[in-house]
Design a protein around this motif. Structure first.
Motif, PDB file in Angstrom:
ATOM      1  N   TYR A   1      48.150 -67.131 -27.897  1.00  0.00           N
ATOM      2  CA  TYR A   1      46.986 -67.916 -27.486  1.00  0.00           C
ATOM      3  C   TYR A   1      47.352 -69.330 -27.040  1.00  0.00           C
ATOM      4  CZ  TYR A   1      44.292 -64.147 -29.616  1.00  0.00           C
ATOM      5  OH  TYR A   1      43.751 -62.926 -29.926  1.00  0.00           O
TER       6      TYR A   1
ATOM      7  N   ARG B   1      44.961 -72.131 -25.787  1.00  0.00           N
ATOM      8  CA  ARG B   1      43.578 -71.790 -26.156  1.00  0.00           C
ATOM      9  C   ARG B   1      43.307 -71.964 -27.633  1.00  0.00           C
ATOM     10  NH1 ARG B   1      42.824 -66.016 -24.321  1.00  0.00           N
ATOM     11  NH2 ARG B   1      40.728 -66.388 -25.070  1.00  0.00           N
TER      12      ARG B   1
ATOM     13  N   THR C   1      40.832 -60.601 -35.377  1.00  0.00           N
ATOM     14  CA  THR C   1      39.491 -60.292 -34.886  1.00  0.00           C
ATOM     15  C   THR C   1      38.632 -61.548 -34.767  1.00  0.00           C
ATOM     16  OG1 THR C   1      39.605 -58.081 -35.846  1.00  0.00           O
ATOM     17  CG2 THR C   1      37.408 -58.935 -35.344  1.00  0.00           C
TER      18      THR C   1
ATOM     19  N   ALA D   1      39.897 -63.741 -31.803  1.00  0.00           N
ATOM     20  CA  ALA D   1      39.494 -63.168 -30.515  1.00  0.00           C
ATOM     21  C   ALA D   1      38.025 -63.452 -30.240  1.00  0.00           C
ATOM     22  CB  ALA D   1      39.777 -61.673 -30.491  1.00  0.00           C
ATOM     23  N   ALA D   2      37.175 -63.312 -31.269  1.00  0.00           N
ATOM     24  CA  ALA D   2      35.737 -63.584 -31.092  1.00  0.00           C
ATOM     25  C   ALA D   2      35.486 -65.073 -30.808  1.00  0.00           C
ATOM     26  CB  ALA D   2      34.971 -63.153 -32.337  1.00  0.00           C
TER      27      ALA D   2
ATOM     28  N   LEU E   1      37.378 -67.129 -29.285  1.00  0.00           N
ATOM     29  CA  LEU E   1      37.901 -67.552 -27.984  1.00  0.00           C
ATOM     30  C   LEU E   1      37.170 -66.919 -26.814  1.00  0.00           C
ATOM     31  CD1 LEU E   1      41.721 -67.558 -28.754  1.00  0.00           C
ATOM     32  CD2 LEU E   1      40.155 -69.505 -28.634  1.00  0.00           C
ATOM     33  N   ARG E   2      36.184 -66.085 -27.085  1.00  0.00           N
ATOM     34  CA  ARG E   2      35.397 -65.480 -26.000  1.00  0.00           C
ATOM     35  C   ARG E   2      34.546 -66.491 -25.305  1.00  0.00           C
ATOM     36  NH1 ARG E   2      33.889 -60.686 -29.591  1.00  0.00           N
ATOM     37  NH2 ARG E   2      35.758 -59.477 -29.383  1.00  0.00           N
TER      38      ARG E   2
END
Length: 159
Positions: free
Chosen positions: A77, A80, A152, A155-156, A158-159
């Motif tokens: 990442y 980010r 998980t 990822a959520a 960084l959406r």
């Protein structure tokens, strides 16, 4: 030996009386801080970026287990997600050796009681906080490392 006894006692108290430490609740603003990193450059919570704040110690086995995964997350990442390690050892010698041994690629600072209190009283290690781009805590984890849950949640965020 006294340090190990103190650590064991702190963990026992932490497990027996969970009300002594309350990690910051989701939606709470993450307290800002600035501390010198192990490279002597100042480290602060960045604004406008997701952050994984990892309270750990060189003597904490689950903390060491998580290091390779955190290093991989930093690569995955890059740009980010910022990762900041907070070493809760008594002095910097052992965590500096650990950082060098594992080639930790993210900033690491020394923690203390004052910083631990800002984050709700860090009594169990590791303790990891996922902080959103808005500067608020999304989730925290205390104790054994759970890479699937962490991945998980990141990822959520960084959406």
């Amino acid at each position: 030996m006294k340090r190990q006894f103190a650590i064991a006692l702190a963990l026992l108290v932490w497990r027996a009386l969970p009300a002594l430490a309350n990690p910051l609740a989701p939606g709470t603003a993450a307290p800002p801080f600035t501390r010198p990193g192990f490279d002597d450059k100042p480290v602060s919570l960045p604004k406008g970026k997701a952050v994984l704040l990892d309270f750990w110690a060189s003597w904490c086995a689950p903390c060491i287990v998580e290091l390779p995964h955190l290093i991989a997350l930093r690569k995955r990442y890059a740009g980010r997600l910022e990762i900041i390690g907070v070493a809760m050892d008594d002095d910097a010698k052992a965590p500096r050796q650990t950082v060098a041994q594992y080639r930790v690629s993210y900033p690491v600072v020394m923690g203390d009681l004052a910083l631990a209190r800002l984050y709700g009283g860090v009594l169990g290690l590791p303790e990891v906080f996922l902080i959103g781009r808005d500067g608020k805590v999304i989730k925290s984890w205390r104790g054994d490392f759970r890479p699937g849950e962490l991945d998980t949640a990141i990822a959520a965020a960084l959406r």
